[in-house]
Design an enzyme around this catalytic site. Structure first.
Site, mmCIF file in Angstrom:
data_model
loop_
_atom_site.group_PDB
_atom_site.id
_atom_site.type_symbol
_atom_site.label_atom_id
_atom_site.label_comp_id
_atom_site.label_asym_id
_atom_site.label_seq_id
_atom_site.Cartn_x
_atom_site.Cartn_y
_atom_site.Cartn_z
ATOM 1 N N HIS A 310 0.850 -1.195 0.000
ATOM 2 C CA HIS A 310 0.000 0.000 0.000
ATOM 3 C C HIS A 310 0.878 1.235 0.000
ATOM 4 C CE1 HIS A 310 -3.118 2.868 1.083
ATOM 5 N NE2 HIS A 310 -3.950 1.967 0.597
ATOM 6 N N ASP A 368 -7.915 -5.208 -0.263
ATOM 7 C CA ASP A 368 -8.434 -5.925 -1.431
ATOM 8 C C ASP A 368 -8.132 -7.410 -1.399
ATOM 9 O OD1 ASP A 368 -9.693 -3.839 -2.682
ATOM 10 O OD2 ASP A 368 -7.831 -3.085 -3.529
HETATM 11 N N1 CMC Z 1 4.283 -7.470 -5.165
HETATM 12 C C1 CMC Z 1 5.620 -7.450 -5.328
HETATM 13 N N2 CMC Z 1 6.396 -6.363 -5.120
HETATM 14 C C2 CMC Z 1 5.783 -5.243 -4.738
HETATM 15 C C3 CMC Z 1 4.387 -5.183 -4.537
HETATM 16 C C4 CMC Z 1 3.634 -6.355 -4.760
HETATM 17 N N3 CMC Z 1 2.309 -6.350 -4.582
HETATM 18 N N4 CMC Z 1 4.024 -3.936 -4.155
HETATM 19 C C5 CMC Z 1 5.162 -3.227 -4.096
HETATM 20 N N5 CMC Z 1 6.224 -4.011 -4.443
HETATM 21 C C6 CMC Z 1 7.638 -3.604 -4.455
HETATM 22 C C7 CMC Z 1 7.945 -2.717 -5.653
HETATM 23 O O1 CMC Z 1 8.396 -3.483 -6.750
HETATM 24 C C8 CMC Z 1 9.004 -1.811 -5.096
HETATM 25 O O2 CMC Z 1 10.220 -2.503 -5.108
HETATM 26 P P1 CMC Z 1 11.631 -1.702 -5.283
HETATM 27 O O3 CMC Z 1 11.712 -0.801 -4.086
HETATM 28 O O4 CMC Z 1 12.644 -2.788 -5.305
HETATM 29 O O5 CMC Z 1 11.504 -0.943 -6.577
HETATM 30 C C9 CMC Z 1 8.610 -1.620 -3.632
HETATM 31 O O6 CMC Z 1 7.835 -2.784 -3.302
HETATM 32 C C10 CMC Z 1 7.755 -0.373 -3.377
HETATM 33 O O7 CMC Z 1 6.640 -0.416 -4.269
HETATM 34 P P2 CMC Z 1 6.030 0.855 -5.011
HETATM 35 O O8 CMC Z 1 5.306 0.405 -6.218
HETATM 36 O O9 CMC Z 1 7.102 1.885 -5.183
HETATM 37 O O10 CMC Z 1 5.041 1.372 -3.922
HETATM 38 P P3 CMC Z 1 3.823 2.310 -4.192
HETATM 39 O O11 CMC Z 1 3.519 2.948 -2.902
HETATM 40 O O12 CMC Z 1 4.051 3.198 -5.359
HETATM 41 O O13 CMC Z 1 2.660 1.269 -4.633
HETATM 42 C C11 CMC Z 1 0.857 -0.214 -4.611
HETATM 43 C C12 CMC Z 1 1.662 0.810 -3.802
HETATM 44 C C13 CMC Z 1 -0.421 -0.546 -3.816
HETATM 45 C C14 CMC Z 1 0.429 0.374 -5.957
HETATM 46 C C15 CMC Z 1 1.689 -1.494 -4.814
HETATM 47 O O14 CMC Z 1 2.059 -2.050 -3.568
HETATM 48 C C16 CMC Z 1 0.990 -2.537 -5.672
HETATM 49 O O15 CMC Z 1 1.041 -2.470 -6.900
HETATM 50 N N6 CMC Z 1 0.277 -3.523 -5.016
HETATM 51 C C17 CMC Z 1 -0.487 -4.486 -5.760
HETATM 52 C C18 CMC Z 1 -1.808 -3.870 -6.180
HETATM 53 C C19 CMC Z 1 -2.781 -3.704 -5.021
HETATM 54 O O16 CMC Z 1 -2.984 -4.612 -4.236
HETATM 55 N N7 CMC Z 1 -3.428 -2.513 -4.941
HETATM 56 C C20 CMC Z 1 -4.445 -2.225 -3.955
HETATM 57 C C21 CMC Z 1 -4.082 -1.117 -3.027
HETATM 58 S S1 CMC Z 1 -5.187 -1.058 -1.609
HETATM 59 C C22 CMC Z 1 -6.697 -0.522 -2.276
HETATM 60 C C23 CMC Z 1 -6.702 0.912 -2.643
HETATM 61 O O17 CMC Z 1 -6.414 1.749 -1.791
HETATM 62 O O18 CMC Z 1 -7.037 1.228 -3.804
#
Ligand code: CMC
Length: 433
Positions: A310, A368
């Site tokens: 998240h 989710d």
């Molecule tokens: N699986 C594998 N690796 C992950 C995941 C995941 N689900 N989420 C984040 N990472 C890794 C990412 O690759 C990154 O690695 P590095 O630092 O080596 O580059 C690190 O963790 C930080 O991730 P980020 O994408 O920079 O973090 P963010 O804050 O931009 O993204 C997120 C948050 C929710 C978009 C992301 O965790 C994700 O894509 N999760 C899967 C989709 C999901 O479940 N979304 C629902 C969110 S909750 C409902 C809502 O509020 O809408």
């Protein structure tokens, strides 16, 4: 940037020019550095892709502390609301800022029940879609069409118009959502019933057959009510910011809500609940979990474990903790605790929680991960999961639109950019290229 002083932050530019940036204090949570005059006085913009360090507005609605896993609506912890309140009461709280008295709640509830019907024209518009159209596409289009139906009654400066807009969004979205589902499944539309509660009515419109009595399972309406409370608002998330941004131009708010629905649809946002179920189906068997966890960790593989991680919560998602409990309760009551899908979800959760990659990056199951499992147990197809999220979040979008439109300091949202394209060049005739 220099250290915080009494005046705020002192910014020193490359030419030695200094500027004091004021600090604005929050009730709780981090203060913000006010950079509103930065460009005018220093000729520079700030750069913050994804707005990870940028506050876009002042808001009284929702507070989140991502480190401590705190979520509060108007100051009330979501755990207390989840235990004692109802989605309709929480909606009142989000829209009007205070918990209602019994009389206020009764009036509000009657107003919502009184606005659940949609016009036949809106229904014909929806019936024009192909039967395999995604329900999120239909929801955003039909909600957008409400701006055509109610444009004359939408003067944002009038409180009664803002109120009717709020009732219509809350009341009609379930009817539109259920109609989209019925179209997808080749069944005739079921009209809303005003003697049912919000979630009972939704279940009735989704599942009642025209020729049979439909008995509503209390655990189904209890679970939906809880999910809607937990989804009701989440401060300046992507879809809410979209609603605020679209609405900031003075656009008709029904179209601003439609814009929010499209933003919610993405798999990085509300679309994740559908993606979780698709992912579990793709993994297929507990024996495959290791392979998919490795894929999620591989930088060269775009696969991510859906339902994990998240932007704000870095220790745990308080909504996920509550939903997890409800998930067990629903599966127990519906005698589905030992289904292969739930076994797979449980095992995946355990493997990820004990894996160094997920632990080091603070990637925990989010809201989710469990909501999709509950929806599946209730017989709601995965294409409808994000629609269900939208029904809960609709009140948050509405509350934010109301706050934005009545803010006397409100401005049209208009970010700037770091231009990296070509510098000025002369047009070449096509014959010379
Ligand atoms: N699986 C594998 N690796 C992950 C995941 C995941 N689900 N989420 C984040 N990472 C890794 C990412 O690759 C990154 O690695 P590095 O630092 O080596 O580059 C690190 O963790 C930080 O991730 P980020 O994408 O920079 O973090 P963010 O804050 O931009 O993204 C997120 C948050 C929710 C978009 C992301 O965790 C994700 O894509 N999760 C899967 C989709 C999901 O479940 N979304 C629902 C969110 S909750 C409902 C809502 O509020 O809408």
């Amino acid at each position: 940037m220099k250290k915080k002083s009494e005046v705020g932050y002192r910014l020193r530019g490359p030419d030695g020019l200094e500027m004091d940036l004021p600090i604005r204090s929050s009730t709780i949570g981090p203060d913000v550095i006010d950079i509103a005059k930065l460009y005018r006085e220093q000729g520079v913009f700030t750069y913050d892709p994804g707005f990870v360090s940028t506050g876009s507005c002042e808001s009284d609605i929702t507070f989140i502390d991502g480190e401590k896993g705190i979520l509060m609506y108007r100051g009330y912890p979501v755990e207390q609301l989840a235990s004692h309140s109802s989605f309709i009461e929480v909606s009142y709280l989000l829209l009007y800022g205070e918990l209602p008295t019994a009389e206020e709640l009764d009036n509000f509830d009657s107003n919502i029940r009184g606005h659940t019907k949609i016009s036949e024209g809106m229904l014909s518009f929806l019936n024009g879609f192909r039967c395999d159209a995604h329900p999120m596409a239909m929801l955003s289009a039909v909600v957008g069409s409400m701006s055509a139906y109610y444009h004359e009654e939408m003067d944002a400066s009038k409180k009664e118009h803002r109120d009717i807009f709020s009732y219509r969004i809350l009341a009609k979205l379930p009817t539109i959502a259920a109609a989209a589902y019925r179209l997808n499944s080749g069944q005739s539309f079921v009209y809303p019933r005003s003697n049912l509660s919000y979630c009972e009515n939704l279940l009735h419109m989704l599942f009642a057959a025209p020729d049979e009595y439909y008995e509503i399972n209390p655990i189904a309406s209890e679970a939906l009510d809880l999910l809607f409370i937990l989804h009701a608002d989440h401060e300046q998330n992507c879809s809410t910011s979209t609603v605020r941004m679209a609405g900031s131009s003075g656009a008709n708010p029904y179209s601003a809500i439609a814009a929010g629905i499209t933003a919610l649809w993405g798999p990085a946002h509300g679309g994740a609940n559908e993606a979780v179920l698709n992912m579990l189906e793709e993994i297929g068997d507990v024996s495959q979990i290791g392979k998919y966890v490795e894929k999620a960790k591989d930088k060269n593989d775009p696969f991510r474990l859906m339902g994990f991680g998240h932007r704000v919560y870095k220790n745990f998602d308080p909504r996920a903790t509550i939903i997890r409990e409800m998930c067990y309760k629903v599966l127990e009551k519906l005698d589905q605790k030992d289904t292969p899908l739930f076994d797979l979800a449980r095992e995946l959760e355990q493997v990820a929680l004990s894996d160094d990659y997920f632990r080091e990056k603070n990637l925990y199951p989010n809201v989710d991960f469990y909501s999709g499992i509950i929806y599946r147990a209730l017989g709601i197809p995965s294409s409808m999961f994000t629609v269900m999220f939208a029904l809960g979040r609709s009140v948050g979008w509405t509350a934010h639109w109301r706050e934005m439109i009545t803010d006397p300091r409100g401005k049209i949202a208009r970010p700037r950019q770091l231009y990296k394209g070509p510098s000025a060049r002369d047009y070449k005739l096509i014959s010379e290229r």
